[in-house]
Design an enzyme around this catalytic site. Structure first.
Site, PDB file in Angstrom:
ATOM      1  N   GLU A 183       1.056  -1.444   0.074  1.00  0.00           N
ATOM      2  CA  GLU A 183      -0.176  -0.145   0.426  1.00  0.00           C
ATOM      3  C   GLU A 183       0.691   1.248  -0.170  1.00  0.00           C
ATOM      4  OE1 GLU A 183      -3.215   0.511  -0.690  1.00  0.00           O
ATOM      5  OE2 GLU A 183      -4.116   2.128   0.480  1.00  0.00           O
TER       6      GLU A 183
ATOM      7  N   THR B  98     -12.152   7.694 -13.188  1.00  0.00           N
ATOM      8  CA  THR B  98     -11.243   6.880 -12.674  1.00  0.00           C
ATOM      9  C   THR B  98     -11.806   6.006 -12.032  1.00  0.00           C
ATOM     10  OG1 THR B  98      -9.885   8.055 -11.106  1.00  0.00           O
ATOM     11  CG2 THR B  98     -11.908   8.576 -10.371  1.00  0.00           C
TER      12      THR B  98
END
Ligand SMILES: *[C@@H]1O[C@H](CO)[C@@H](O)[C@H](O)[C@H]1NC(C)=O
Ligand SMILES: *[C@@H]1O[C@H](CO)[C@@H](O)[C@H](O)[C@H]1NC(C)=O
Ligand SMILES: *[C@@H]1O[C@H](CO)[C@@H](O)[C@H](O)[C@H]1NC(C)=O
Ligand SMILES: *[C@@H]1O[C@H](CO)[C@@H](O)[C@H](O)[C@H]1NC(C)=O
Length: 512
Positions: free
Chosen positions: A375, A502
Site C-alpha cells: 500500500e 477514475t
C-alpha cells in the site's frame, strides 16, 4: 483506478512521512504477436468476475459490498448497492448478459434520498454516477443488445439525474467549491476542507451528465469549482508549476497547504485534467495546459531513483518545502496517465517517462512474497527500517504499509503500456499480477483485502471485497488479455472515442 484518500487521511500519510527518519517498442511491433491469442486467460478473468458476483449476489446484494470471510455485507457507500453499480460496465465489456440485466433491473429501485450515513460527493460521483453513465453510454450504443428491457436503459440516465439533483446542494458555498461530505437526512454538510482530488474528480461525470441530459447546470457547477484548482491561490500553495497543495477551503476557494504529489488525495485531479480534455478538446484546452505543466514539473522535480536500484524511477511527494521519497500503490496509476497523455498529445517524452514509472511499480510487485505490491513504500536511503536493510539493498524500496486492498493501479498502468506499445511483456505482467491476486486474496465467498503482501498467503484477510474489485481490477485484467479493437478499448494511436473515469467506467467522448 485511482482512489483519493479523504483529506484527513492525507494528513496521516504526512505524519508517517515526517515520523520516518524521513523503451517504448514501436507501434509497428503491434502486428508481430509473440503469444497466441490468450482466449483462456480472458475466460479465466471472467470466471473470477462471475465467482465474485455470485458471492456478492448471494450474501450481500443489494447492499454495498461483500464480506467474503463471514458471508455478510457492509454498506460503506450509503447502502445503494455500490458493487452492483461498479460491476455494471465490467459485466458489459465481458458480455455477461445475465448479470447486466440483474443490475439494470435493480437500479431504477434505488431511492437516493434515503441513506443512514454520510454521502461523499466524490465517491458517489465516481462509483454510482460514473457506473450509471457508462452503462447508459454502452446500452444506448454499441452494447444495446445486452439489455432485455429498454426502460431499464432510460432509467440509467433518469437515475443519474436524480442522484446529481440530490447531491448538487454541495456546491452551494460562497466560493462554489463544494463540500464533500453531505448529510441527506438533515440536508446539511460537514463544514470541513475539501481535497484536490475530491474537488477535481467530478468534472468528467458532471459534464457528461449535462451533455446527455441537455441540462447545462451540472457542467456549470463543476466548471466553477475547477477554476479554483486551475489557478491556485495563494501562490505559495503551488510549490512547483502545476503541482498545488491538497486542502481547499470551500468558503473562500483558497488552498490551505502545499502538500501533494500523484498520491491519494491529489491523484485523480491530474488524471481528470487530461481525460476531460480528451472528452472535449474544444472546451477544455486550459485543462490540457495544466496537465502538461504538472507533467513537466513531475519529470523535473519529483522523478527519483533509489540509491540501491538506480534503474528504477518513482515519483516523490512534497510538502511545500521538501520532497519525500515515499509513494503508494494508489499513485501507480501515474505511469498509465503519462502514457495516455503522451499518446493524446503526441509526445514520446511523456510515454517514455510513463513506461519508466510502470517499471518502478512493477518492481514493487516483483519483490514481495506474494508478488503483490504494498500500500505504501519508501526509498529514502537515510530512513530504511532496520529490519528491511537487505530488502532495500536488493529491491530499491522498503515497505511502509504492507496491506493490499484489491487496488487496480499497477494493472491499470500495464494496460495503458500495452495498448500504447503493443509489447506483450506488459500483458504477461498483468497476467502474473492477476494470478497472484486471484490466488492470494481468494477466501470464502469471494476475494478480500489482505494484511501483508510480504508474507506467503498474505498474512490474513480483512474480510472486505471492495466494489472497485469489480469495476477496475477485473476490467483491466480482462481487457489487456482481449487483443481486440473494440471502440471502448483505449486506442492504440491516441484517438479515443471513449474516455474512462477514475473508477474505470468508460464513457463516450463528446460528439462521438
Ligand atoms: C516539510 O517537512 C520538513 C521535514 O519534515 C519540515 O522541516 C518542514 O517544516 C515541512 N514544511 C512544511 C511547509 O510543512
Ligand atoms: C433524489 O432522488 C430520488 C430518486 O432516487 C428522486 O425521487 C428525488 O426527486 C431526488 N431529489 C431531488 C432533490 O431531485
Ligand atoms: C482463480 O481462482 C479460482 C478460485 O480459487 C481458481 O479456480 C482459478 O483456477 C484461478 N484462476 C487462475 C487463472 O489461476
Ligand atoms: C479518430 O477516430 C474517429 C472515429 O473512429 C475517426 O472518424 C477519425 O478519422 C479518427 N481520427 C484520426 C486522426 O485517426
Amino acid at each position: 483506478m485511482v482512489r483519493p484518500r479523504v483529506w484527513a487521511l492525507s494528513a496521516v500519510t504526512l505524519t508517517v512521512v515526517a515520523a520516518l527518519p524521513a523503451n517504448a517498442p514501436e507501434h509497428g511491433a503491434w502486428g508481430k504477436r509473440q503469444y497466441a491469442p490468450p482466449v483462456d486467460r480472458a475466460q479465466a478473468v471472467i470466471d473470477t468476475f462471475r465467482l465474485s458476483w455470485e458471492g456478492y449476489y448471494q450474501y450481500a446484494f443489494p447492499n454495498d459490498e461483500l464480506h467474503p470471510v463471514t458471508n455478510t455485507y457492509g454498506n460503506s457507500r450509503n447502502g445503494w448497492g455500490a458493487s452492483a453499480a461498479d460491476a455494471l460496465s465490467t459485466a458489459l465489456v465481458m458480455g455477461q448478459k445475465d448479470i447486466v440485466n440483474q443490475i439494470i433491473a435493480y437500479i431504477p429501485t434505488i431511492d437516493w434520498s434515503v441513506t443512514s450515513s454520510t454521502v461523499s460527493l466524490f465517491e458517489t460521483t465516481i462509483r454510482y454516477l460514473g457506473g450509471m453513465l457508462s452503462g447508459y453510454d454502452f446500452l444506448s450504443g454499441p452494447l444495446a443488445h445486452l439489455a432485455d428491457d429498454p426502460a431499464h436503459v432510460t432509467a440509467l440516465l433518469t437515475q443519474s439525474i436524480n442522484l446529481a439533483n440530490n447531491m448538487s446542494y454541495a456546491f452551494n458555498t460562497p466560493s462554489g467549491v463544494p463540500y464533500n461530505l453531505l448529510d441527506f437526512t438533515s440536508g446539511g454538510v460537514r463544514p470541513e476542507p475539501n481535497g484536490l482530488a475530491t474537488v477535481g474528480t467530478l468534472i468528467l461525470e458532471w459534464t457528461r451528465l449535462s451533455d446527455l441530459s441537455g441540462d447545462p447546470s451540472y457542467a456549470a457547477l463543476v466548471a466553477r469549482a475547477e477554476a479554483y484548482l486551475l489557478s491556485p491561490s495563494p501562490a505559495s500553495a503551488e510549490p512547483f508549476p502545476g503541482l498545488p497543495g491538497m486542502n481547499i477551503d470551500p468558503t473562500t476557494g483558497e488552498f490551505l497547504d502545499a502538500y501533494g504529489g500523484w498520491i491519494g488525495g491529489a491523484d485523480s485531479f491530474y488524471e481528470y485534467l487530461l481525460k476531460t480534455y480528451m472528452y472535449s478538446p474544444s472546451r477544455f484546452a486550459s485543462l490540457r495546459d495544466r496537465w502538461e505543466l504538472a507533467a513537466d514539473s513531475t519529470i523535473t522535480f519529483l522523478a527519483s531513483q533509489p540509491l540501491t536500484r538506480p534503474d528504477l524511477t518513482f515519483a516523490a511527494m512534497y510538502n511545500g518545502t521538501q520532497v519525500f521519497r515515499t509513494s503508494e500503490h494508489l499513485a501507480c496509476f501515474d505511469g498509465g496517465n503519462f502514457i495516455l497523455g503522451g499518446q493524446t498529445l503526441g509526445s514520446q517524452r511523456y510515454i517514455d517517462f510513463g513506461l519508466r514509472l510502470v517499471d518502478g511499480c512493477r518492481a514493487t510487485y516483483a519483490a514481495t512474497a506474494t508478488s503483490i505490491g504494498p500500500e505504501v513504500f519508501g526509498w529514502d536511503a537515510a530512513r530504511v527500517p532496520a529490519d528491511q536493510m537487505a530488502f532495500f539493498a536488493r529491491n530499491g524500496f522498503y515497505i511502509l504499509s504492507p496491506g493490499y486492498q484489491l487496488r487496480p493501479e499497477v494493472i491499470e498502468s500495464y494496460y495503458y503500456a500495452y495498448r500504447a506499445t503493443g509489447d506483450a511483456k506488459y500483458r504477461e505482467w498483468a497476467w502474473e499480477a492477476f494470478v497472484a491476486i486471484n490466488a492470494t486474496t481468494r477466501v470464502g465467498s469471494g476475494y478480500s483485502t489482505i494484511n501483508d503482501v510480504n508474507v506467503p498467503g498474505g498474512g490474513g484477510f480483512a474480510d472486505m471485497m471492495e466494489s472497485f474489485w469489480f469495476a477496475e481490477v477485473l476490467k483491466y485484467s480482462y481487457l489487456i488479455q482481449v487483443d481486440d479493437d473494440a471502440p471502448w478499448q483505449v486506442a492504440r494511436d491516441g484517438n479515443n472515442t471513449w474516455v474512462w473515469n477514475t473508477e474505470a467506467h468508460p464513457m463516450r467522448v463528446a460528439g462521438a
